[in-house]
Design a protein around this motif. Sequence first.
Motif, PDB file in Angstrom:
ATOM      1  N   PRO A 131       0.811  -1.224   0.000  1.00 60.14           N
ATOM      2  CA  PRO A 131       0.000   0.000   0.000  1.00 60.14           C
ATOM      3  C   PRO A 131       0.844   1.274   0.000  1.00 60.14           C
ATOM      4  N   PHE A 132       0.374   2.243  -0.774  1.00 60.53           N
ATOM      5  CA  PHE A 132       0.966   3.572  -0.825  1.00 60.53           C
ATOM      6  C   PHE A 132      -0.010   4.497  -0.116  1.00 60.53           C
ATOM      7  N   ASP A 133       0.419   5.066   1.006  1.00 56.60           N
ATOM      8  CA  ASP A 133      -0.469   5.859   1.843  1.00 56.60           C
ATOM      9  C   ASP A 133      -0.521   7.334   1.467  1.00 56.60           C
ATOM     10  N   GLY A 134       0.276   7.749   0.520  1.00 55.84           N
ATOM     11  CA  GLY A 134       0.267   9.129   0.074  1.00 55.84           C
ATOM     12  C   GLY A 134      -0.701   9.338  -1.078  1.00 55.84           C
ATOM     13  N   VAL A 135      -0.496  10.427  -1.796  1.00 56.16           N
ATOM     14  CA  VAL A 135      -1.296  10.767  -2.971  1.00 56.16           C
ATOM     15  C   VAL A 135      -0.341  10.958  -4.138  1.00 56.16           C
ATOM     16  N   ALA A 136      -0.670  10.365  -5.269  1.00 58.96           N
ATOM     17  CA  ALA A 136       0.112  10.529  -6.497  1.00 58.96           C
ATOM     18  C   ALA A 136      -0.818  11.010  -7.602  1.00 58.96           C
ATOM     19  N   THR A 137      -0.465  12.121  -8.235  1.00 63.67           N
ATOM     20  CA  THR A 137      -1.288  12.636  -9.320  1.00 63.67           C
ATOM     21  C   THR A 137      -0.438  12.895 -10.554  1.00 63.67           C
ATOM     22  N   VAL A 138      -1.072  12.780 -11.699  1.00 61.47           N
ATOM     23  CA  VAL A 138      -0.453  13.115 -12.974  1.00 61.47           C
ATOM     24  C   VAL A 138      -1.385  14.073 -13.701  1.00 61.47           C
ATOM     25  N   THR A 139      -0.857  15.191 -14.136  1.00 60.69           N
ATOM     26  CA  THR A 139      -1.606  16.126 -14.970  1.00 60.69           C
ATOM     27  C   THR A 139      -1.006  16.063 -16.362  1.00 60.69           C
ATOM     28  N   LEU A 140      -1.804  15.617 -17.316  1.00 69.82           N
ATOM     29  CA  LEU A 140      -1.364  15.507 -18.708  1.00 69.82           C
ATOM     30  C   LEU A 140      -1.714  16.795 -19.441  1.00 69.82           C
ATOM     31  N   LEU A 141      -0.732  17.350 -20.123  1.00 71.89           N
ATOM     32  CA  LEU A 141      -0.911  18.611 -20.826  1.00 71.89           C
ATOM     33  C   LEU A 141      -0.948  18.376 -22.331  1.00 71.89           C
ATOM     34  N   PRO A 142      -1.460  19.348 -23.081  1.00 74.13           N
ATOM     35  CA  PRO A 142      -1.480  19.197 -24.537  1.00 74.13           C
ATOM     36  C   PRO A 142      -0.070  18.928 -25.063  1.00 74.13           C
ATOM     37  N   GLY A 143       0.022  18.029 -26.010  1.00 72.65           N
ATOM     38  CA  GLY A 143       1.317  17.713 -26.604  1.00 72.65           C
ATOM     39  C   GLY A 143       1.964  16.465 -26.041  1.00 72.65           C
ATOM     40  N   ALA A 144       1.471  15.955 -24.899  1.00 72.71           N
ATOM     41  CA  ALA A 144       2.024  14.700 -24.383  1.00 72.71           C
ATOM     42  C   ALA A 144       1.678  13.598 -25.380  1.00 72.71           C
ATOM     43  N   SER A 145       2.661  12.788 -25.706  1.00 72.89           N
ATOM     44  CA  SER A 145       2.423  11.725 -26.686  1.00 72.89           C
ATOM     45  C   SER A 145       1.520  10.646 -26.099  1.00 72.89           C
ATOM     46  N   GLU A 146       0.925   9.860 -26.964  1.00 72.96           N
ATOM     47  CA  GLU A 146       0.074   8.764 -26.500  1.00 72.96           C
ATOM     48  C   GLU A 146       0.884   7.775 -25.667  1.00 72.96           C
ATOM     49  N   ARG A 147       2.122   7.522 -26.065  1.00 77.31           N
ATOM     50  CA  ARG A 147       2.999   6.614 -25.310  1.00 77.31           C
ATOM     51  C   ARG A 147       3.266   7.158 -23.913  1.00 77.31           C
ATOM     52  N   GLN A 148       3.520   8.454 -23.803  1.00 83.12           N
ATOM     53  CA  GLN A 148       3.744   9.066 -22.492  1.00 83.12           C
ATOM     54  C   GLN A 148       2.473   8.990 -21.647  1.00 83.12           C
ATOM     55  N   ARG A 149       1.341   9.288 -22.246  1.00 79.68           N
ATOM     56  CA  ARG A 149       0.062   9.237 -21.528  1.00 79.68           C
ATOM     57  C   ARG A 149      -0.211   7.828 -21.000  1.00 79.68           C
ATOM     58  N   GLU A 150      -0.066   6.848 -21.865  1.00 83.92           N
ATOM     59  CA  GLU A 150      -0.347   5.471 -21.470  1.00 83.92           C
ATOM     60  C   GLU A 150       0.657   4.956 -20.448  1.00 83.92           C
ATOM     61  N   GLY A 151       1.943   5.303 -20.615  1.00 81.55           N
ATOM     62  CA  GLY A 151       2.963   4.877 -19.653  1.00 81.55           C
ATOM     63  C   GLY A 151       2.716   5.439 -18.266  1.00 81.55           C
ATOM     64  N   LEU A 152       2.359   6.718 -18.186  1.00 82.36           N
ATOM     65  CA  LEU A 152       2.080   7.344 -16.895  1.00 82.36           C
ATOM     66  C   LEU A 152       0.809   6.771 -16.271  1.00 82.36           C
ATOM     67  N   ARG A 153      -0.245   6.629 -17.072  1.00 82.14           N
ATOM     68  CA  ARG A 153      -1.505   6.082 -16.544  1.00 82.14           C
ATOM     69  C   ARG A 153      -1.331   4.643 -16.057  1.00 82.14           C
ATOM     70  N   ALA A 154      -0.697   3.810 -16.883  1.00 75.41           N
ATOM     71  CA  ALA A 154      -0.531   2.398 -16.524  1.00 75.41           C
ATOM     72  C   ALA A 154       0.306   2.247 -15.260  1.00 75.41           C
ATOM     73  N   ASN A 155       1.375   3.035 -15.133  1.00 78.43           N
ATOM     74  CA  ASN A 155       2.208   2.949 -13.943  1.00 78.43           C
ATOM     75  C   ASN A 155       1.450   3.433 -12.712  1.00 78.43           C
ATOM     76  N   LEU A 156       0.694   4.498 -12.847  1.00 80.59           N
ATOM     77  CA  LEU A 156      -0.103   5.005 -11.735  1.00 80.59           C
ATOM     78  C   LEU A 156      -1.127   3.962 -11.284  1.00 80.59           C
ATOM     79  N   ASP A 157      -1.700   3.231 -12.232  1.00 79.10           N
ATOM     80  CA  ASP A 157      -2.688   2.191 -11.912  1.00 79.10           C
ATOM     81  C   ASP A 157      -2.090   1.043 -11.100  1.00 79.10           C
ATOM     82  N   ARG A 158      -0.778   0.843 -11.190  1.00 79.96           N
ATOM     83  CA  ARG A 158      -0.137  -0.255 -10.449  1.00 79.96           C
ATOM     84  C   ARG A 158       0.112   0.098  -8.985  1.00 79.96           C
ATOM     85  N   LEU A 159      -0.081   1.350  -8.612  1.00 74.67           N
ATOM     86  CA  LEU A 159       0.101   1.755  -7.217  1.00 74.67           C
ATOM     87  C   LEU A 159      -1.166   1.454  -6.431  1.00 74.67           C
ATOM     88  N   ASP A 160      -1.002   0.918  -5.225  1.00 74.98           N
ATOM     89  CA  ASP A 160      -2.125   0.597  -4.357  1.00 74.98           C
ATOM     90  C   ASP A 160      -2.331   1.758  -3.396  1.00 74.98           C
TER      91      ASP A 160
END
Length: 171
Positions: A131-160
């Motif tokens: 378990p991760f007891d803190g808060v982790a957020t990602v703000t995606l801005l215009p111009g982020a590539s699809e690979r960057q978006r998916e990599g950040l989202r998928a990694n964030l999803d693996r955190l409990d």
Amino acid sequence: MTALRAVVRFGEHQPLGEGVVPLVEAHLYGDGLARFVAFRVTDGPELERVPGAYAADFDADPAYPVTDLLLAFPETRGLSSVGQRLDTLSTKAEANYDQSFEAMVFTTDVEWGSDGYGRLFEGRSQLEAHPFDGVATVTLLPGASERQREGLRANLDRLDGTTAVYTADSD
């Protein structure tokens, strides 16, 4: 410096209500070989730049951009239920390979088979398995590539723990 593509923040839960009290944040700049520039949030709040930059491997399967950033900072490792174990792994890496997790992420290129990779990989596994007891957020801005978006989202999803993805465009 090239355009800002995403902002990753780590911190503690607000004492009342929702949100995050940020401890650190990392700004993803660029296209092609994008790099994170990281900051510690100090009183004020002011941003104190961390030396070096992190070029996350968004082509890796799985990619670890969020996990590696969490491991790099002692103050965010402490937000995990295995924070003490993560600190121990970083200390062992420093003793055995002259580079802590922070140095591995921001000043060296730690690839499969390189010195210290095993410790970093174990840290990644431990952080994502507990378990991760803190808060982790990602703000995606215009111009982020699809690979960057998916990599950040998928990694964030693996955190409990408490995580969120915000978009500043209509992705």
